[in-house]
Design an enzyme around this catalytic site. Structure first.
Site, mmCIF file in Angstrom:
data_model
loop_
_atom_site.group_PDB
_atom_site.id
_atom_site.type_symbol
_atom_site.label_atom_id
_atom_site.label_comp_id
_atom_site.label_asym_id
_atom_site.label_seq_id
_atom_site.Cartn_x
_atom_site.Cartn_y
_atom_site.Cartn_z
ATOM 1 N N LYS A 106 44.093 38.041 29.117
ATOM 2 C CA LYS A 106 43.415 37.740 27.857
ATOM 3 C C LYS A 106 44.413 37.455 26.733
ATOM 4 O O LYS A 106 44.075 36.784 25.764
ATOM 5 C CB LYS A 106 42.467 38.865 27.495
ATOM 6 C CG LYS A 106 41.316 38.944 28.500
ATOM 7 C CD LYS A 106 40.156 39.789 28.054
ATOM 8 C CE LYS A 106 38.961 39.603 28.976
ATOM 9 N NZ LYS A 106 39.159 40.204 30.315
HETATM 10 C C1 LIG Z 1 38.394 39.905 31.416
HETATM 11 C C2 LIG Z 1 38.959 40.160 32.752
HETATM 12 C C3 LIG Z 1 38.442 39.537 33.905
HETATM 13 C C4 LIG Z 1 37.216 38.659 33.883
HETATM 14 O O1 LIG Z 1 37.447 37.437 33.211
HETATM 15 P P1 LIG Z 1 36.226 36.530 32.742
HETATM 16 O O2 LIG Z 1 36.832 35.453 31.918
HETATM 17 O O3 LIG Z 1 35.343 37.426 31.922
HETATM 18 O O4 LIG Z 1 35.532 36.019 33.957
HETATM 19 C C5 LIG Z 1 39.077 39.768 35.115
HETATM 20 N N1 LIG Z 1 40.149 40.588 35.205
HETATM 21 C C6 LIG Z 1 40.662 41.207 34.122
HETATM 22 C C7 LIG Z 1 41.826 42.122 34.296
HETATM 23 C C8 LIG Z 1 40.098 41.021 32.857
HETATM 24 O O5 LIG Z 1 40.611 41.640 31.786
#
Ligand SMILES: *Cc1c(COP(=O)(O)O)cnc(C)c1O
Length: 469
Positions: A106
């Site tokens: 993220k």
């Molecule tokens: C947010 C997240 C996901 C999922 O990603 P999306 O974009 O919501 O599909 C998967 N793994 C981790 C570690 C995350 O922080």
């Protein structure tokens, strides 16, 4: 449809739906060839300036150079590709997206969002108070992206005692006066409900300039498109392919933001063969791609798993994908979501066979993982390749392996580092994952967090007292 800067700050389109560009920029073979010599910030500049056409490209370049630095990502190599080996004739690789400040993918989008917010708000002489709820990764990524910004403050609600000690320490140890951690006695959904209640008070929202950075933010989707290009170009180089040869991506998925960015990259002309939607036991998305039925879950049916960032009851970005599959039919999409809110599900295959044909043609496929397959995959990669991966990435590798094709590289996206999920790593390997340098003492740093009851009025008062004016 608003311009990019308005979409960036508003979050939603004017009709309450999710914002989407009217058309997507197309990247041809020649351009891809030119992109292949670019460093990440330059590549990001090329892609983002094709979307953010109301910001000067020279400015976008400066923002990209500030977002993707060696200091923030631990290396001048941003999103490097790590080859594991050949399996069934296919190169298997990990795209490292989790070397940023909060050790999850993220950061890739949120760091860019921080730069974009600061630039647009400062130019307009405005400020923004970001209000959000987190169960872990989103909140910390937002706080680390906004901590040094002057035009933005963050109010982040988190469920008291429900995050890992590492995740708590990561957020609560921030001492910047524009970062406000609020621990709520309750679960994530309670936090989310409080955020929704404040946002529903339009007068309050306007007066205090409340904004969001949740996963439906278009600028986050856009920023994530960049690393699909980077992963593709790195694979072409690493495996002696030609521009135009296909590559597949496997994506640990929750709210469908990450893999949807891959779909956008593919729609822009990036030669992606398959996009693999990997879910955990919360298999809303896997069910859809197998059956054509999208059935959201109740909170009782939403399991707490060992890949917690994928524990979702519905996938908030899914609406954008269905909009694309209906041939950009806004009214048709709205009708499906009305049906969803009335009956908890819709059957795309039965009600819109043409859209379902487009889903098939998109080459988006899926699979689900369980606690056991997660542990096994972590063990297997550790012993076979001496590579430690986190539980979410393990879900992606587990499902990706079911779709290997000879000669087509399988790139598994690394969505977090294993040290964030110590308990599961210990269960899989008998010992914790090593900490990146500088984070050994994280849990012993002083923490700054306010306790707040499940009371919307109390939250509003807190915002009034601490918001940027
Ligand atoms: C947010 C997240 C996901 C999922 O990603 P999306 O974009 O919501 O599909 C998967 N793994 C981790 C570690 C995350 O922080």
């Amino acid at each position: 449809m608003g311009r990019f800067q308005d979409i960036l700050l508003e979050g939603l389109a004017q009709d309450g739906g999710l914002a989407m560009p009217a058309s997507l920029p197309q990247i041809g073979r020649e351009e891809l060839l030119q992109f292949s010599v670019l460093a990440y910030p330059e590549l990001a500049t090329e892609i983002i300036s094709r979307f953010a056409d109301d910001i000067n490209p020279a400015v976008i370049q400066r923002l990209c150079l500030q977002a993707y630095t060696k200091q923030k990502f631990g290396s001048a190599q941003i999103a490097p590709l790590a080859s594991l080996g050949q399996e069934q004739g296919a190169p298997l690789a990990i795209l490292e997206l989790s070397n940023g400040p909060t050790l999850a993918f993220k950061d890739m989008a949120m760091q860019m969002l921080g730069q974009l917010f600061e630039y647009v708000l400062t130019r307009r002489g405005e400020t923004l108070n970001i209000l959000g709820a987190t169960s872990g990764d989103t909140g910390s990524a937002a706080e680390y992206a906004m901590r040094d910004k002057h035009a933005v403050s963050v109010f982040m609600l988190s469920p008291q005692g429900r995050m890992s000690a590492f995740q708590r320490a990561q957020m609560y140890s921030l001492q910047e006066p524009n970062i406000h951690n609020l621990a709520v006695e309750g679960v994530f959904d309670d936090c989310q409900d409080m955020v929704k209640a404040v946002s529903a008070d339009l007068e309050f929202k306007a007066k205090w300039r409340i904004g969001t950075v949740n996963s439906i933010n278009w600028a986050r989707i856009m920023s994530q498109v960049v690393y699909y290009f980077k992963g593709y170009l790195s694979a072409v180089k690493a495996y002696g392919l030609h521009i135009g040869d296909p590559v597949s991506f496997s994506v640990p998925s929750g709210n469908f933001g990450n893999v949807f960015s891959g779909f956008i990259a593919k729609s822009m002309g990036l030669p992606i063969r398959r996009l693999i939607v990997a879910t955990n036991e919360n298999d809303v998305l896997d069910e859809f791609f197998r059956t054509g039925v999208y059935r959201v879950r109740s909170s009782k049916e939403t399991y707490q798993t060992s890949s917690p960032s994928m524990d979702i009851s519905k996938a908030s970005n899914f609406e954008r994908f269905i909009f694309a599959m209906t041939g950009h039919d806004g009214a048709g999409t709205a009708a499906l979501w009305r049906e969803l809110s009335q009956s908890g599900q819709f059957d795309l295959k039965a009600s819109q066979p043409q859209a379902w044909e487009r889903v098939k043609a998109s080459q988006m496929v899926s699979g689900k993982s369980t606690h056991q397959s997660r542990l096994q995959t972590i063990r297997d990669l550790a012993s076979r390749y001496q590579r430690l991966i986190d539980p979410h990435t393990a879900d992606g590798v587990f499902v990706g392996r079911q779709y290997l094709e000879p000669g087509v590289p399988m790139i598994c996206l690394e969505t977090a580092l294993p040290t964030k999920f110590e308990e599961t790593i210990r269960e899989a390997l008998g010992q914790p994952a090593p900490r990146p340098p500088g984070l050994q003492q994280l849990e012993s740093l002083p923490q700054r967090v306010a306790q707040i009851s499940q009371d919307v009025e109390a939250l509003k008062r807190f915002i009034e007292q601490h918001a940027l004016r």
